[in-house]
Design an enzyme around this catalytic site. Sequence first.
Site, PDB file in Angstrom:
ATOM      1  CG  ASP A   1      -2.071   0.984   1.066  1.00  0.00           C
ATOM      2  OD1 ASP A   1      -3.221   0.545   0.946  1.00  0.00           O
ATOM      3  OD2 ASP A   1      -1.804   2.211   1.053  1.00  0.00           O
TER       4      ASP A   1
ATOM      5  CD  GLN B   1     -14.742  -0.472  -2.753  1.00  0.00           C
ATOM      6  OE1 GLN B   1     -15.862  -0.779  -2.335  1.00  0.00           O
ATOM      7  NE2 GLN B   1     -14.178  -1.052  -3.790  1.00  0.00           N
TER       8      GLN B   1
ATOM      9  CG  HIS C   1      -8.496  -3.008  -2.543  1.00  0.00           C
ATOM     10  ND1 HIS C   1      -9.400  -2.296  -3.298  1.00  0.00           N
ATOM     11  CD2 HIS C   1      -8.324  -2.300  -1.405  1.00  0.00           C
ATOM     12  CE1 HIS C   1      -9.739  -1.192  -2.651  1.00  0.00           C
ATOM     13  NE2 HIS C   1      -9.102  -1.174  -1.495  1.00  0.00           N
TER      14      HIS C   1
HETATM   15  P1  AMP Z   1      -9.764   1.481  -0.009  1.00  0.00           P
HETATM   16  O1  AMP Z   1      -9.965   2.726   0.780  1.00  0.00           O
HETATM   17  O2  AMP Z   1     -10.184   0.234   0.738  1.00  0.00           O
HETATM   18  O3  AMP Z   1     -10.379   1.559  -1.387  1.00  0.00           O
HETATM   19  O4  AMP Z   1      -8.206   1.295  -0.181  1.00  0.00           O
HETATM   20  C1  AMP Z   1      -7.483   1.861  -1.220  1.00  0.00           C
HETATM   21  C2  AMP Z   1      -6.047   1.733  -0.835  1.00  0.00           C
HETATM   22  O5  AMP Z   1      -5.260   1.919  -2.000  1.00  0.00           O
HETATM   23  C3  AMP Z   1      -5.587   2.787   0.178  1.00  0.00           C
HETATM   24  O6  AMP Z   1      -5.075   2.139   1.344  1.00  0.00           O
HETATM   25  C4  AMP Z   1      -4.513   3.560  -0.559  1.00  0.00           C
HETATM   26  O7  AMP Z   1      -3.436   3.966   0.273  1.00  0.00           O
HETATM   27  C5  AMP Z   1      -4.073   2.560  -1.611  1.00  0.00           C
HETATM   28  N1  AMP Z   1      -3.483   3.142  -2.816  1.00  0.00           N
HETATM   29  C6  AMP Z   1      -3.942   4.188  -3.529  1.00  0.00           C
HETATM   30  N2  AMP Z   1      -3.155   4.408  -4.597  1.00  0.00           N
HETATM   31  C7  AMP Z   1      -2.167   3.463  -4.554  1.00  0.00           C
HETATM   32  C8  AMP Z   1      -1.041   3.162  -5.369  1.00  0.00           C
HETATM   33  N3  AMP Z   1      -0.756   3.872  -6.480  1.00  0.00           N
HETATM   34  N4  AMP Z   1      -0.246   2.125  -5.015  1.00  0.00           N
HETATM   35  C9  AMP Z   1      -0.522   1.406  -3.894  1.00  0.00           C
HETATM   36  N5  AMP Z   1      -1.570   1.633  -3.102  1.00  0.00           N
HETATM   37  C10 AMP Z   1      -2.391   2.649  -3.406  1.00  0.00           C
END
Ligand code: AMP
Length: 114
Positions: free
Chosen positions: A31, A94, A100
Site C-alpha cells: 500500500d 472504499q 482489494h
Molecule cells: P480502499 O480505501 O479500501 O479503497 O483502499 C485503497 C487503498 O489503495 C488505500 O489504502 C490507498 O493507500 C491505496 N493506494 C492508492 N493508490 C495506490 C497506489 N498507487 N499504489 C498502492 N496503493 C495505493
Amino acid sequence: MIKKTLFEKIIDREIPAKIIYEDDLCIAIEDINPQAPVHVLLIPKKPIEKFSDFKKTDSNLITHLFLKVNEIASICNIPENFRININNGSEAGQEVFHLHIHILGGREFSWPPG
Ligand code: AMP
C-alpha cells in the site's frame, strides 16, 4: 473503451508499485500509504468493483484469494498475527473501486475499528 481502474494500471505496469506476489488470478502490492509496518493489498486481476459484487461463479477466485492471504502473510513474516480488511462501498471507506483485500500486520490492532 472502458476506463481502467488504478489497480488495472498497476497490473498492466502503467503505474509503478512494489509487487509482493503475482499469479494468473491476482497481484499483491505494498500500500502506498501504509497503516502498519506491513500493509499489502491483495487484488484480483478481474476488475470486480467491490466485495458485494462477487457472484457464485467467482467461487474459485474467492477461494484462491483467501488461501493467498495466508501465503502472503508468510511472505511478509506475519504468518500468525495479521488483520484482513475489505472496505465495501464508499460509506465503509472504499476509495478504489476495484476489489482489494488489505493485509495488515507488524503492530497491535485495536477493536472496534474507526
Ligand atoms: P480502499 O480505501 O479500501 O479503497 O483502499 C485503497 C487503498 O489503495 C488505500 O489504502 C490507498 O493507500 C491505496 N493506494 C492508492 N493508490 C495506490 C497506489 N498507487 N499504489 C498502492 N496503493 C495505493
